[in-house]
Design a protein around this motif. Structure first.
Motif, PDB file in Angstrom:
ATOM      1  N   ASP A   1     -10.803  15.446 -11.447  1.00  0.00           N
ATOM      2  CA  ASP A   1      -9.344  15.415 -11.569  1.00  0.00           C
ATOM      3  C   ASP A   1      -8.876  16.773 -12.092  1.00  0.00           C
ATOM      4  O   ASP A   1      -9.083  17.090 -13.264  1.00  0.00           O
ATOM      5  CB  ASP A   1      -8.935  14.304 -12.546  1.00  0.00           C
ATOM      6  N   PRO A   2      -8.252  17.587 -11.243  1.00  0.00           N
ATOM      7  CA  PRO A   2      -7.869  18.942 -11.651  1.00  0.00           C
ATOM      8  C   PRO A   2      -6.819  18.993 -12.768  1.00  0.00           C
ATOM      9  O   PRO A   2      -6.574  20.049 -13.333  1.00  0.00           O
ATOM     10  CB  PRO A   2      -7.338  19.596 -10.376  1.00  0.00           C
ATOM     11  N   SER A   3      -6.217  17.869 -13.108  1.00  0.00           N
ATOM     12  CA  SER A   3      -5.254  17.872 -14.212  1.00  0.00           C
ATOM     13  C   SER A   3      -5.967  17.887 -15.565  1.00  0.00           C
ATOM     14  O   SER A   3      -5.335  18.084 -16.595  1.00  0.00           O
ATOM     15  CB  SER A   3      -4.321  16.667 -14.114  1.00  0.00           C
ATOM     16  N   ARG A   4      -7.279  17.660 -15.568  1.00  0.00           N
ATOM     17  CA  ARG A   4      -8.081  17.684 -16.797  1.00  0.00           C
ATOM     18  C   ARG A   4      -8.900  18.963 -16.835  1.00  0.00           C
ATOM     19  O   ARG A   4      -9.146  19.582 -15.802  1.00  0.00           O
ATOM     20  CB  ARG A   4      -9.018  16.478 -16.831  1.00  0.00           C
ATOM     21  N   ARG A   5      -9.381  19.319 -18.012  1.00  0.00           N
ATOM     22  CA  ARG A   5     -10.237  20.496 -18.138  1.00  0.00           C
ATOM     23  C   ARG A   5     -11.577  20.215 -17.483  1.00  0.00           C
ATOM     24  O   ARG A   5     -12.152  19.137 -17.659  1.00  0.00           O
ATOM     25  CB  ARG A   5     -10.441  20.848 -19.602  1.00  0.00           C
ATOM     26  N   PHE A   6     -12.087  21.189 -16.756  1.00  0.00           N
ATOM     27  CA  PHE A   6     -13.377  21.029 -16.095  1.00  0.00           C
ATOM     28  C   PHE A   6     -14.493  20.861 -17.119  1.00  0.00           C
ATOM     29  O   PHE A   6     -15.402  20.056 -16.931  1.00  0.00           O
ATOM     30  CB  PHE A   6     -13.674  22.225 -15.180  1.00  0.00           C
ATOM     31  N   SER A   7     -14.426  21.605 -18.218  1.00  0.00           N
ATOM     32  CA  SER A   7     -15.485  21.522 -19.223  1.00  0.00           C
ATOM     33  C   SER A   7     -15.557  20.118 -19.826  1.00  0.00           C
ATOM     34  O   SER A   7     -16.656  19.634 -20.117  1.00  0.00           O
ATOM     35  CB  SER A   7     -15.291  22.567 -20.325  1.00  0.00           C
ATOM     36  N   THR A   8     -14.417  19.463 -19.984  1.00  0.00           N
ATOM     37  CA  THR A   8     -14.414  18.092 -20.499  1.00  0.00           C
ATOM     38  C   THR A   8     -15.150  17.172 -19.536  1.00  0.00           C
ATOM     39  O   THR A   8     -15.981  16.355 -19.937  1.00  0.00           O
ATOM     40  CB  THR A   8     -12.966  17.603 -20.708  1.00  0.00           C
ATOM     41  N   TRP A   9     -14.876  17.324 -18.258  1.00  0.00           N
ATOM     42  CA  TRP A   9     -15.526  16.512 -17.229  1.00  0.00           C
ATOM     43  C   TRP A   9     -17.030  16.775 -17.218  1.00  0.00           C
ATOM     44  O   TRP A   9     -17.839  15.845 -17.175  1.00  0.00           O
ATOM     45  CB  TRP A   9     -14.887  16.827 -15.878  1.00  0.00           C
ATOM     46  N   LEU A  10     -17.420  18.046 -17.307  1.00  0.00           N
ATOM     47  CA  LEU A  10     -18.836  18.392 -17.299  1.00  0.00           C
ATOM     48  C   LEU A  10     -19.543  17.833 -18.530  1.00  0.00           C
ATOM     49  O   LEU A  10     -20.662  17.320 -18.427  1.00  0.00           O
ATOM     50  CB  LEU A  10     -19.022  19.905 -17.222  1.00  0.00           C
ATOM     51  N   PHE A  11     -18.912  17.905 -19.693  1.00  0.00           N
ATOM     52  CA  PHE A  11     -19.543  17.373 -20.905  1.00  0.00           C
ATOM     53  C   PHE A  11     -19.674  15.852 -20.828  1.00  0.00           C
ATOM     54  O   PHE A  11     -20.633  15.292 -21.367  1.00  0.00           O
ATOM     55  CB  PHE A  11     -18.783  17.801 -22.157  1.00  0.00           C
ATOM     56  N   GLN A  12     -18.753  15.183 -20.163  1.00  0.00           N
ATOM     57  CA  GLN A  12     -18.905  13.735 -19.966  1.00  0.00           C
ATOM     58  C   GLN A  12     -20.141  13.451 -19.125  1.00  0.00           C
ATOM     59  O   GLN A  12     -20.916  12.543 -19.430  1.00  0.00           O
ATOM     60  CB  GLN A  12     -17.672  13.141 -19.276  1.00  0.00           C
ATOM     61  N   ILE A  13     -20.318  14.219 -18.074  1.00  0.00           N
ATOM     62  CA  ILE A  13     -21.490  14.048 -17.215  1.00  0.00           C
ATOM     63  C   ILE A  13     -22.762  14.332 -18.016  1.00  0.00           C
ATOM     64  O   ILE A  13     -23.737  13.571 -17.942  1.00  0.00           O
ATOM     65  CB  ILE A  13     -21.410  14.975 -15.977  1.00  0.00           C
ATOM     66  N   THR A  14     -22.756  15.401 -18.794  1.00  0.00           N
ATOM     67  CA  THR A  14     -23.927  15.768 -19.600  1.00  0.00           C
ATOM     68  C   THR A  14     -24.257  14.669 -20.599  1.00  0.00           C
ATOM     69  O   THR A  14     -25.429  14.294 -20.764  1.00  0.00           O
ATOM     70  CB  THR A  14     -23.689  17.111 -20.315  1.00  0.00           C
ATOM     71  N   LEU A  15     -23.242  14.140 -21.263  1.00  0.00           N
ATOM     72  CA  LEU A  15     -23.462  13.055 -22.217  1.00  0.00           C
ATOM     73  C   LEU A  15     -24.052  11.840 -21.517  1.00  0.00           C
ATOM     74  O   LEU A  15     -24.990  11.216 -22.022  1.00  0.00           O
ATOM     75  CB  LEU A  15     -22.151  12.684 -22.917  1.00  0.00           C
ATOM     76  N   ASN A  16     -23.552  11.508 -20.348  1.00  0.00           N
ATOM     77  CA  ASN A  16     -24.098  10.365 -19.600  1.00  0.00           C
ATOM     78  C   ASN A  16     -25.557  10.607 -19.218  1.00  0.00           C
ATOM     79  O   ASN A  16     -26.378   9.688 -19.273  1.00  0.00           O
ATOM     80  CB  ASN A  16     -23.251  10.082 -18.356  1.00  0.00           C
ATOM     81  N   LYS A  17     -25.888  11.827 -18.847  1.00  0.00           N
ATOM     82  CA  LYS A  17     -27.280  12.148 -18.507  1.00  0.00           C
ATOM     83  C   LYS A  17     -28.177  12.030 -19.743  1.00  0.00           C
ATOM     84  O   LYS A  17     -29.314  11.546 -19.655  1.00  0.00           O
ATOM     85  CB  LYS A  17     -27.396  13.554 -17.894  1.00  0.00           C
ATOM     86  N   CYS A  18     -27.682  12.463 -20.901  1.00  0.00           N
ATOM     87  CA  CYS A  18     -28.451  12.308 -22.150  1.00  0.00           C
ATOM     88  C   CYS A  18     -28.685  10.831 -22.445  1.00  0.00           C
ATOM     89  O   CYS A  18     -29.795  10.428 -22.815  1.00  0.00           O
ATOM     90  CB  CYS A  18     -27.700  12.947 -23.315  1.00  0.00           C
ATOM     91  N   ARG A  19     -27.655  10.031 -22.282  1.00  0.00           N
ATOM     92  CA  ARG A  19     -27.776   8.593 -22.538  1.00  0.00           C
ATOM     93  C   ARG A  19     -28.739   7.940 -21.553  1.00  0.00           C
ATOM     94  O   ARG A  19     -29.527   7.076 -21.932  1.00  0.00           O
ATOM     95  CB  ARG A  19     -26.410   7.929 -22.457  1.00  0.00           C
ATOM     96  N   ASP A  20     -28.674   8.342 -20.289  1.00  0.00           N
ATOM     97  CA  ASP A  20     -29.595   7.796 -19.286  1.00  0.00           C
ATOM     98  C   ASP A  20     -31.040   8.085 -19.661  1.00  0.00           C
ATOM     99  O   ASP A  20     -31.906   7.210 -19.574  1.00  0.00           O
ATOM    100  CB  ASP A  20     -29.313   8.395 -17.899  1.00  0.00           C
ATOM    101  N   ARG A  21     -31.317   9.313 -20.082  1.00  0.00           N
ATOM    102  CA  ARG A  21     -32.683   9.677 -20.473  1.00  0.00           C
ATOM    103  C   ARG A  21     -33.134   8.893 -21.693  1.00  0.00           C
ATOM    104  O   ARG A  21     -34.285   8.473 -21.767  1.00  0.00           O
ATOM    105  CB  ARG A  21     -32.781  11.170 -20.736  1.00  0.00           C
ATOM    106  N   ALA A  22     -32.243   8.696 -22.651  1.00  0.00           N
ATOM    107  CA  ALA A  22     -32.602   7.927 -23.851  1.00  0.00           C
ATOM    108  C   ALA A  22     -32.933   6.489 -23.480  1.00  0.00           C
ATOM    109  O   ALA A  22     -33.891   5.909 -24.004  1.00  0.00           O
ATOM    110  CB  ALA A  22     -31.463   7.973 -24.867  1.00  0.00           C
ATOM    111  N   ARG A  23     -32.169   5.899 -22.569  1.00  0.00           N
ATOM    112  CA  ARG A  23     -32.458   4.529 -22.122  1.00  0.00           C
ATOM    113  C   ARG A  23     -33.807   4.463 -21.417  1.00  0.00           C
ATOM    114  O   ARG A  23     -34.593   3.551 -21.664  1.00  0.00           O
ATOM    115  CB  ARG A  23     -31.354   4.027 -21.184  1.00  0.00           C
ATOM    116  N   ARG A  24     -34.091   5.424 -20.546  1.00  0.00           N
ATOM    117  CA  ARG A  24     -35.381   5.429 -19.848  1.00  0.00           C
ATOM    118  C   ARG A  24     -36.539   5.581 -20.837  1.00  0.00           C
ATOM    119  O   ARG A  24     -37.570   4.940 -20.683  1.00  0.00           O
ATOM    120  CB  ARG A  24     -35.416   6.549 -18.800  1.00  0.00           C
TER     121      ARG A  24
END
Length: 184
Positions: free
Chosen positions: A62-85
């Protein structure tokens, strides 16, 4: 060009624009993942996965939001996925994660990041940050370490800015108590 301009160009298929985004954001994303995972190699893998996912899903940005915010959300989700695995592997194997154990093996070579500053104190602080409960850790790393605003941190975590403030406060109090009295 702003991150958002580069993201728009990337979404239109401009690969060099995405490469520029990677160059700008790889270090903050790595620091965040490193503090979240506690492992430099795992953090590197998480960041790679996050950028690959961002590239594949640019149409959903969503270009109305900061790209870095979107990327950090993705990064956080990837960290959580690895912790669950990792937890699933630990459950099935009743042992520490083999990857984690191998990465923690004493190689006789000091970690270059630990050589910076006060070395042992920095390593201890990093370990204490890694030991924070996940909700406190994420808010603390984003707001206090990566210096995102409370609003940006709230957007990344999907919570209110007031919740960010409280979590950062609690994380600081917890860290202060642990660093002043490590046996507690």
């Amino acid at each position: 060009m702003t991150d958002e301009d580069l993201a728009a160009r990337s979404a239109a298929g401009d690969e060099p624009a995405f490469t520029a985004l990677i160059r700008r954001l790889k270090e903050p994303a790595y620091r965040f993942a490193r503090l979240h995972t506690g492992d430099p190699d795992e953090a590197y893998d998480v960041v790679q996965e996050a950028f690959v996912s961002a590239w594949k899903n640019l149409a959903r940005y969503d270009p109305s939001r900061r790209f870095s915010t979107w990327l950090f959300q993705i990064t956080l989700n990837k960290c959580r996925d690895r912790a669950r695995r990792r937890k699933v592997r630990q459950f099935f194997y009743h042992a520490r994660d083999l990857d984690h154990a191998a990465n923690r093996a004493d190689t006789g070579m000091p970690d270059p990041e630990e050589q910076l500053g006060t070395g042992q104190q920095a390593a201890r602080l990093e370990a204490e940050i890694g030991a924070l409960p996940e909700g406190l850790r994420s808010a603390f790393v984003l707001a206090a370490v990566e210096q995102h605003s409370q609003q940006e941190t709230a957007a990344i975590l999907g919570i209110s800015p007031k919740s960010v403030e409280m979590r950062v406060y609690r994380a600081r109090k917890h860290l202060q108590a642990r660093l002043e009295n490590p046996d507690a």
